[in-house]
Design a protein around this motif. Structure first.
Motif, PDB file in Angstrom:
ATOM      1  N   GLU A 222       0.830  -1.212   0.000  1.00  0.00           N
ATOM      2  CA  GLU A 222       0.000   0.000   0.000  1.00  0.00           C
ATOM      3  C   GLU A 222       0.857   1.252   0.000  1.00  0.00           C
ATOM      4  O   GLU A 222       0.591   2.186  -0.739  1.00  0.00           O
ATOM      5  N   ASP A 223       1.860   1.266   0.863  1.00  0.00           N
ATOM      6  CA  ASP A 223       2.736   2.433   0.962  1.00  0.00           C
ATOM      7  C   ASP A 223       4.167   1.994   1.215  1.00  0.00           C
ATOM      8  O   ASP A 223       4.415   1.117   2.048  1.00  0.00           O
ATOM      9  N   LEU A 224       5.083   2.645   0.529  1.00  0.00           N
ATOM     10  CA  LEU A 224       6.513   2.520   0.811  1.00  0.00           C
ATOM     11  C   LEU A 224       7.033   3.944   0.888  1.00  0.00           C
ATOM     12  O   LEU A 224       6.824   4.731  -0.040  1.00  0.00           O
ATOM     13  N   TYR A 225       7.676   4.262   1.992  1.00  0.00           N
ATOM     14  CA  TYR A 225       8.163   5.623   2.194  1.00  0.00           C
ATOM     15  C   TYR A 225       9.509   5.584   2.888  1.00  0.00           C
ATOM     16  O   TYR A 225       9.709   4.821   3.839  1.00  0.00           O
ATOM     17  N   VAL A 226      10.429   6.405   2.400  1.00  0.00           N
ATOM     18  CA  VAL A 226      11.730   6.605   3.015  1.00  0.00           C
ATOM     19  C   VAL A 226      11.907   8.110   3.200  1.00  0.00           C
ATOM     20  O   VAL A 226      11.615   8.887   2.285  1.00  0.00           O
ATOM     21  N   THR A 227      12.355   8.521   4.362  1.00  0.00           N
ATOM     22  CA  THR A 227      12.540   9.942   4.638  1.00  0.00           C
ATOM     23  C   THR A 227      13.518  10.550   3.633  1.00  0.00           C
ATOM     24  O   THR A 227      14.413   9.854   3.136  1.00  0.00           O
ATOM     25  N   PRO A 228      13.357  11.827   3.315  1.00  0.00           N
ATOM     26  CA  PRO A 228      14.238  12.458   2.317  1.00  0.00           C
ATOM     27  C   PRO A 228      15.721  12.297   2.626  1.00  0.00           C
ATOM     28  O   PRO A 228      16.516  12.013   1.726  1.00  0.00           O
ATOM     29  N   GLU A 229      16.095  12.435   3.885  1.00  0.00           N
ATOM     30  CA  GLU A 229      17.514  12.339   4.225  1.00  0.00           C
ATOM     31  C   GLU A 229      18.064  10.919   4.105  1.00  0.00           C
ATOM     32  O   GLU A 229      19.283  10.730   4.023  1.00  0.00           O
ATOM     33  N   ALA A 230      17.192   9.906   4.073  1.00  0.00           N
ATOM     34  CA  ALA A 230      17.645   8.516   3.963  1.00  0.00           C
ATOM     35  C   ALA A 230      17.515   7.964   2.547  1.00  0.00           C
ATOM     36  O   ALA A 230      17.912   6.826   2.296  1.00  0.00           O
ATOM     37  N   ARG A 231      16.962   8.751   1.635  1.00  0.00           N
ATOM     38  CA  ARG A 231      16.842   8.273   0.247  1.00  0.00           C
ATOM     39  C   ARG A 231      18.227   8.076  -0.339  1.00  0.00           C
ATOM     40  O   ARG A 231      19.130   8.870  -0.115  1.00  0.00           O
ATOM     41  N   GLY A 232      18.382   6.995  -1.064  1.00  0.00           N
ATOM     42  CA  GLY A 232      19.677   6.654  -1.628  1.00  0.00           C
ATOM     43  C   GLY A 232      20.544   5.825  -0.688  1.00  0.00           C
ATOM     44  O   GLY A 232      21.641   5.417  -1.055  1.00  0.00           O
ATOM     45  N   SER A 233      20.036   5.548   0.516  1.00  0.00           N
ATOM     46  CA  SER A 233      20.797   4.791   1.510  1.00  0.00           C
ATOM     47  C   SER A 233      20.619   3.287   1.371  1.00  0.00           C
ATOM     48  O   SER A 233      21.302   2.519   2.040  1.00  0.00           O
ATOM     49  N   GLY A 234      19.675   2.875   0.546  1.00  0.00           N
ATOM     50  CA  GLY A 234      19.357   1.455   0.410  1.00  0.00           C
ATOM     51  C   GLY A 234      18.149   1.036   1.220  1.00  0.00           C
ATOM     52  O   GLY A 234      17.760  -0.128   1.192  1.00  0.00           O
ATOM     53  N   ALA A 235      17.522   1.979   1.921  1.00  0.00           N
ATOM     54  CA  ALA A 235      16.367   1.637   2.760  1.00  0.00           C
ATOM     55  C   ALA A 235      15.189   1.150   1.920  1.00  0.00           C
ATOM     56  O   ALA A 235      14.550   0.147   2.260  1.00  0.00           O
ATOM     57  N   GLY A 236      14.896   1.833   0.830  1.00  0.00           N
ATOM     58  CA  GLY A 236      13.789   1.409  -0.035  1.00  0.00           C
ATOM     59  C   GLY A 236      14.046   0.040  -0.629  1.00  0.00           C
ATOM     60  O   GLY A 236      13.158  -0.819  -0.664  1.00  0.00           O
ATOM     61  N   ALA A 237      15.258  -0.187  -1.100  1.00  0.00           N
ATOM     62  CA  ALA A 237      15.614  -1.492  -1.662  1.00  0.00           C
ATOM     63  C   ALA A 237      15.521  -2.585  -0.606  1.00  0.00           C
ATOM     64  O   ALA A 237      15.042  -3.691  -0.882  1.00  0.00           O
ATOM     65  N   ALA A 238      15.953  -2.277   0.613  1.00  0.00           N
ATOM     66  CA  ALA A 238      15.886  -3.267   1.690  1.00  0.00           C
ATOM     67  C   ALA A 238      14.442  -3.590   2.052  1.00  0.00           C
ATOM     68  O   ALA A 238      14.105  -4.752   2.322  1.00  0.00           O
ATOM     69  N   LEU A 239      13.568  -2.586   2.044  1.00  0.00           N
ATOM     70  CA  LEU A 239      12.150  -2.833   2.315  1.00  0.00           C
ATOM     71  C   LEU A 239      11.545  -3.713   1.225  1.00  0.00           C
ATOM     72  O   LEU A 239      10.831  -4.680   1.527  1.00  0.00           O
ATOM     73  N   LEU A 240      11.826  -3.409  -0.039  1.00  0.00           N
ATOM     74  CA  LEU A 240      11.295  -4.232  -1.136  1.00  0.00           C
ATOM     75  C   LEU A 240      11.837  -5.650  -1.070  1.00  0.00           C
ATOM     76  O   LEU A 240      11.103  -6.618  -1.311  1.00  0.00           O
ATOM     77  N   GLN A 241      13.112  -5.794  -0.767  1.00  0.00           N
ATOM     78  CA  GLN A 241      13.703  -7.122  -0.659  1.00  0.00           C
ATOM     79  C   GLN A 241      13.027  -7.921   0.456  1.00  0.00           C
ATOM     80  O   GLN A 241      12.718  -9.102   0.289  1.00  0.00           O
ATOM     81  N   ALA A 242      12.788  -7.281   1.592  1.00  0.00           N
ATOM     82  CA  ALA A 242      12.114  -7.959   2.704  1.00  0.00           C
ATOM     83  C   ALA A 242      10.696  -8.363   2.320  1.00  0.00           C
ATOM     84  O   ALA A 242      10.244  -9.468   2.647  1.00  0.00           O
ATOM     85  N   LEU A 243       9.995  -7.485   1.599  1.00  0.00           N
ATOM     86  CA  LEU A 243       8.637  -7.820   1.148  1.00  0.00           C
ATOM     87  C   LEU A 243       8.652  -8.994   0.178  1.00  0.00           C
ATOM     88  O   LEU A 243       7.795  -9.877   0.236  1.00  0.00           O
ATOM     89  N   ALA A 244       9.613  -9.016  -0.741  1.00  0.00           N
ATOM     90  CA  ALA A 244       9.727 -10.127  -1.680  1.00  0.00           C
ATOM     91  C   ALA A 244       9.976 -11.427  -0.918  1.00  0.00           C
ATOM     92  O   ALA A 244       9.402 -12.473  -1.246  1.00  0.00           O
ATOM     93  N   GLY A 245      10.800 -11.352   0.115  1.00  0.00           N
ATOM     94  CA  GLY A 245      11.052 -12.537   0.935  1.00  0.00           C
ATOM     95  C   GLY A 245       9.805 -13.019   1.649  1.00  0.00           C
ATOM     96  O   GLY A 245       9.538 -14.223   1.724  1.00  0.00           O
ATOM     97  N   ILE A 246       9.013 -12.096   2.164  1.00  0.00           N
ATOM     98  CA  ILE A 246       7.756 -12.457   2.813  1.00  0.00           C
ATOM     99  C   ILE A 246       6.830 -13.106   1.801  1.00  0.00           C
ATOM    100  O   ILE A 246       6.190 -14.128   2.093  1.00  0.00           O
ATOM    101  N   ALA A 247       6.736 -12.539   0.598  1.00  0.00           N
ATOM    102  CA  ALA A 247       5.882 -13.117  -0.445  1.00  0.00           C
ATOM    103  C   ALA A 247       6.299 -14.561  -0.729  1.00  0.00           C
ATOM    104  O   ALA A 247       5.450 -15.460  -0.806  1.00  0.00           O
ATOM    105  N   ILE A 248       7.574 -14.786  -0.878  1.00  0.00           N
ATOM    106  CA  ILE A 248       8.062 -16.141  -1.161  1.00  0.00           C
ATOM    107  C   ILE A 248       7.778 -17.069   0.019  1.00  0.00           C
ATOM    108  O   ILE A 248       7.268 -18.179  -0.157  1.00  0.00           O
ATOM    109  N   ASP A 249       8.082 -16.614   1.232  1.00  0.00           N
ATOM    110  CA  ASP A 249       7.867 -17.445   2.426  1.00  0.00           C
ATOM    111  C   ASP A 249       6.400 -17.809   2.612  1.00  0.00           C
ATOM    112  O   ASP A 249       6.086 -18.876   3.152  1.00  0.00           O
TER     113      ASP A 249
END
Length: 159
Positions: free
Chosen positions: A84-111
């Motif tokens: 529904e929502d994916l959000y990373v604070t402006p100062e953390a964008r580019g840190s890998g937080a968004g990619a890590a959230l998507l990766q974790a979600l993909a893992g949950i989907a598979i599990d």
């Protein structure tokens, strides 16, 4: 600094609501948020949770979140995950937080044996679209989202 992803806990509700409000402002709808802390508490941690949240942390500070829930596909006969929502604070964008959230979600989907992880993105949000494409997302251009709210919803219900 390393990004850590964890399941949200009840004490995260104020942070989740803050992130929702920041996302609404980014999406040019700052006054559209009706959610309150008690509403989120019940929806996320009540007797029948409607959604789940992952929190991204950097150095022990929450820098983003992903709110998701299950869908069901009659075609696959299985549940899917809807982001529904994916959000990373402006100062953390580019840190890998968004990619890590998507990766974790993909893992949950598979599990959870979910063959699909889906979401929508505003057509003007080119940074998000580019980010999602880089992660392998494909647009579903043949589908359009339909929504009924307010008076139209009442009329449709015959009330």
């Amino acid at each position: 600094m390393t990004i850590a992803i964890r399941a949200a806990q009840t004490g995260d509700v104020p942070t989740i609501l803050r992130f929702i409000r920041e996302l609404a402002a980014y999406e040019r709808e700052p006054d559209a948020v009706e959610a309150t802390e008690p509403m989120l508490q019940a929806a996320l941690f009540g007797a029948a949770p409607a959604a789940e949240v992952l929190i991204a942390e950097r150095g022990g500070t929450s820098v983003g979140f992903a709110l998701f829930f299950h869908t069901f596909s009659t075609w696959t006969g299985r549940r899917g995950l809807w982001l529904e929502d994916l959000y990373v604070t402006p100062e953390a964008r580019g840190s890998g937080a968004g990619a890590a959230l998507l990766q974790a979600l993909a893992g949950i989907a598979i599990d959870r044996d979910c063959p699909r992880l889906e979401w929508t993105v505003l057509d003007w949000n080119t940074p998000a679209i580019a980010f999602y494409r880089a992660k392998g997302a494909k647009p579903q251009d043949e589908w359009t989202t339909q929504r009924v709210t307010g008076a139209a919803l009442l009329a449709l219900a015959g009330r």
